[in-house]
Write an enzyme that holds these catalytic residues in place. Structure first.
Site, PDB file in Angstrom:
ATOM      1  N   TYR A 155      -5.324  -3.248  -6.532  1.00 58.08           N
ATOM      2  CA  TYR A 155      -6.499  -3.213  -7.401  1.00 58.08           C
ATOM      3  C   TYR A 155      -6.482  -4.342  -8.420  1.00 58.08           C
ATOM      4  O   TYR A 155      -7.539  -4.794  -8.870  1.00 58.08           O
ATOM      5  CB  TYR A 155      -6.608  -1.835  -8.062  1.00 58.08           C
ATOM      6  CG  TYR A 155      -6.817  -0.769  -7.020  1.00 58.08           C
ATOM      7  CD1 TYR A 155      -8.028  -0.681  -6.347  1.00 58.08           C
ATOM      8  CD2 TYR A 155      -5.787   0.081  -6.648  1.00 58.08           C
ATOM      9  CE1 TYR A 155      -8.215   0.261  -5.346  1.00 58.08           C
ATOM     10  CE2 TYR A 155      -5.966   1.024  -5.642  1.00 58.08           C
ATOM     11  CZ  TYR A 155      -7.179   1.098  -4.995  1.00 58.08           C
ATOM     12  OH  TYR A 155      -7.357   2.007  -3.990  1.00 58.08           O
TER      13      TYR A 155
ATOM     14  N   HIS B 216      -4.654  -4.079   8.493  1.00 59.63           N
ATOM     15  CA  HIS B 216      -5.394  -3.486   7.377  1.00 59.63           C
ATOM     16  C   HIS B 216      -5.250  -4.328   6.117  1.00 59.63           C
ATOM     17  O   HIS B 216      -6.227  -4.587   5.401  1.00 59.63           O
ATOM     18  CB  HIS B 216      -4.865  -2.068   7.121  1.00 59.63           C
ATOM     19  CG  HIS B 216      -5.273  -1.508   5.800  1.00 59.63           C
ATOM     20  ND1 HIS B 216      -6.549  -1.058   5.544  1.00 59.63           N
ATOM     21  CD2 HIS B 216      -4.572  -1.346   4.639  1.00 59.63           C
ATOM     22  CE1 HIS B 216      -6.623  -0.634   4.290  1.00 59.63           C
ATOM     23  NE2 HIS B 216      -5.437  -0.802   3.720  1.00 59.63           N
ATOM     24  N   PHE B 217      -4.044  -4.763   5.856  1.00 56.39           N
ATOM     25  CA  PHE B 217      -3.764  -5.562   4.667  1.00 56.39           C
ATOM     26  C   PHE B 217      -4.608  -6.842   4.665  1.00 56.39           C
ATOM     27  O   PHE B 217      -5.128  -7.261   3.631  1.00 56.39           O
ATOM     28  CB  PHE B 217      -2.275  -5.903   4.669  1.00 56.39           C
ATOM     29  CG  PHE B 217      -1.750  -6.401   3.360  1.00 56.39           C
ATOM     30  CD1 PHE B 217      -1.685  -5.560   2.269  1.00 56.39           C
ATOM     31  CD2 PHE B 217      -1.292  -7.700   3.220  1.00 56.39           C
ATOM     32  CE1 PHE B 217      -1.184  -6.010   1.044  1.00 56.39           C
ATOM     33  CE2 PHE B 217      -0.794  -8.156   2.010  1.00 56.39           C
ATOM     34  CZ  PHE B 217      -0.738  -7.305   0.922  1.00 56.39           C
TER      35      PHE B 217
ATOM     36  N   ARG C  81       6.568  -6.716  11.005  1.00 54.83           N
ATOM     37  CA  ARG C  81       7.710  -7.508  10.510  1.00 54.83           C
ATOM     38  C   ARG C  81       8.635  -8.006  11.609  1.00 54.83           C
ATOM     39  O   ARG C  81       9.642  -8.646  11.319  1.00 54.83           O
ATOM     40  CB  ARG C  81       8.567  -6.718   9.501  1.00 54.83           C
ATOM     41  CG  ARG C  81       7.821  -6.141   8.318  1.00 54.83           C
ATOM     42  CD  ARG C  81       8.804  -5.544   7.312  1.00 54.83           C
ATOM     43  NE  ARG C  81       8.140  -4.898   6.202  1.00 54.83           N
ATOM     44  CZ  ARG C  81       7.936  -3.592   6.087  1.00 54.83           C
ATOM     45  NH1 ARG C  81       8.366  -2.785   7.041  1.00 54.83           N
ATOM     46  NH2 ARG C  81       7.313  -3.093   5.046  1.00 54.83           N
TER      47      ARG C  81
END
Length: 534
Positions: free
Chosen positions: A211, A358-359, A424
């Site tokens: 945020y 998503h990131f 990763r």
């Protein structure tokens, strides 16, 4: 502008690391010069997710407060410069450790992975520097408030102050774990580290970090975009209310990143899942407000059908198109966030490359594209240059190239993540498993998408350097700040009551974290006694 120079540099370095990552994952490329994959992965995450974003946010907020509240005093400006240089020293220290392969621990730096102590000190200095800069900004805001008693503060300054307070509060967690756990451990003063505590303190910070990235984009969406359109913003009060809710519900939600971890009672995980879902409310408020502005604009341009207004939007203005394309990405990004935060559905996607996809469509598209759109006006406004037709066209090309590359790459990540492809990991680490054969095409698609994103980064670097160095303009580019439909109505008294805001924020944090952290110290949790360094 000093901050923006770092943004452009970090974008170039981090983008190059991102391209190389996707090529390695495809199995068609090997890194030269002994560069390690996880070294590259750490560089990509730290330089883009932490360095680029923090420099942009501090620079943009300083500009926003200066625009709406007036010039800084010498003390406030000096704090901004001190913060800038402390952040820069910290960045160079951390970068040096990554470059020498002494800190290949990813940007989350989970224990028991261990980095050189200078990496942790560097990260701490970046945070401390941002605190110093934020204090200078808050002083400017408080000075305006004191000079105008009873008046509501300028909306952009209120938004920047909410983001600064949230940042200071949430970074206490990561600063605590770095200074009191990782630094003594990396120096050898302690043999073990409490892994459960370190991860809990990191995610106390880690989700609010999202945020911290997003709220400056919302500042542009709420306040700048309506002015670019030549219309009024939907509601000043609604915008302030949404930022207040983000302050309340952005921090006490970190446990939803730890749903599969032992040692944290299911009740407290469930509570924080509920608090996470509360953030959906200000997000939907924002979407409603923005599309109300878009439809109002389209109607004024003659649209009469249900969706005709969409065609009337200024599709030839890069200052609008860049953030708008980002907004569209945030729709599937928000849906994915609900899945990630859900106790049951999280089990399907946890620790898969779905999370990486998503990131990228929450940070790598809405946030970054809005930052680009903001820099389109902010850089020429600061330097006295102009946005020529050629540079505007380059901005449009940047938006669509970025969207194309991100769409391909993130879609492939989401699909292959559902089949269990881990995050990763490199292609070679799949160990020849039969299922890995089904992932080859998706890994190649990720590389294709990453290549287009790298092309877009090249465009962005050229564009922003051109905006800095182009011919001077007689008419300085404006800093667009829209008037709201309810501009002259008073703000709700609680929204600007900072004692109320801070007390509620602190109370929610105490409710969400007191018992879980106490249990880490008092109950027999696997890993709580710590791990020795491997």
């Amino acid at each position: 502008m000093a901050h923006m120079y770092w943004v452009i540099f970090a974008l170039a370095i981090g983008g190059t690391a991102g391209l190389l990552q996707t090529l390695v994952r495809s199995g068609q490329f090997e890194l030269p010069f002994g560069i390690g994959y996880y070294q590259l992965l750490t560089l990509h995450g730290v330089i883009l997710a932490l360095v680029m974003t923090t420099y942009f946010i501090m620079g943009y907020q300083i500009a926003s407060l200066s625009k709406t509240c007036g010039a800084f005093t010498d003390t406030e400006r000096k704090l901004g410069w001190i913060g800038y240089f402390v952040m820069t020293v910290g960045t160079l220290m951390a970068a040096a450790m990554i470059a020498t392969n002494e800190a290949s621990v990813l940007y989350t730096f989970y224990a028991p992975l261990q980095a050189h102590v200078l990496f942790y000190i560097g990260l701490a200095l970046v945070i401390v520097g941002s605190w110093i800069s934020a204090v200078g900004q808050l002083m400017r805001y408080a000075r305006w408030k004191k000079a105008h008693p009873g008046e509501k503060t300028p909306l952009l300054s209120y938004m920047a102050s909410i983001n600064n307070v949230m940042w200071i509060v949430c970074t206490i967690g990561v600063a605590t774990t770095v200074l009191f756990q990782f630094v003594p451990w990396s120096l050898g003063f302690t043999e073990r580290i409490n892994v459960s505590l370190s991860r809990t303190l990191f995610w106390y910070f880690g989700h609010a970090l999202v945020y911290f990235w997003l709220l400056p984009a919302y500042m542009t969406w709420y306040v700048v975009i309506p002015k670019v359109l030549g219309t009024k913003g939907f509601s000043d009060n609604l915008a302030r209310m949404s930022f207040m809710l983000f302050l309340f519900f952005s921090i006490p939600v970190g446990l939803h990143h730890q749903l599969v971890e032992p040692g944290i009672d299911a009740f407290w995980k469930g509570l924080q899942v509920v608090l996470t879902f509360m953030v959906i409310i200000p997000s939907l408020m924002t979407a409603f407000s923005l599309f109300a502005v878009f439809e109002t604009y389209g109607r004024k341009k003659g649209a009469s059908g249900l969706l005709d207004w969409f065609k009337k939007l200024p599709w030839k203005d890069a200052r609008f198109v860049l953030p708008f394309v980002g907004m569209l990405f945030f729709i599937p990004g928000g849906i994915g966030g609900v899945i990630n935060a859900s106790g049951q559905m999280n089990q399907v996607v946890h620790n898969t490359i779905w999370v990486v996809g998503h990131f990228h469509i929450t940070v790598g598209a809405p946030v970054v594209l809005t930052y680009f759109g903001t820099m389109m006006f902010l850089i020429p406004h600061c330097t006295g240059r102009s946005i020529t037709k050629e540079l505007n066209r380059m901005g449009l090309f940047l938006a669509y190239t970025w969207a194309f590359g991100m769409g391909i790459m993130s879609t492939a990540m989401h699909i292959v993540g559902l089949s269990g492809a881990p995050r990763r990991s490199t292609f070679s680490e799949y160990g020849g498993a039969a299922v890995a054969e089904d992932w080859i095409a998706y890994q190649l698609l990720q590389a294709v998408g990453g290549t287009f994103l790298f092309i877009a980064i090249i465009i962005a670097v050229i564009l922003f350097i051109s905006l800095m160095t182009g011919p001077k303009s007689d008419m300085r580019e404006s800093f667009p700040v829209a008037e709201m439909l309810d501009e002259y109505q008073p703000a709700h008294r609680l929204v600007e009551n900072w004692r109320f805001l801070i007390v509620v924020t602190a109370l929610l944090i105490l409710i969400a974290y007191t018992v879980p952290i106490t249990q880490i110290f008092t109950e027999n949790i696997p890993g709580a006694k710590g791990f020795r360094m491997w």
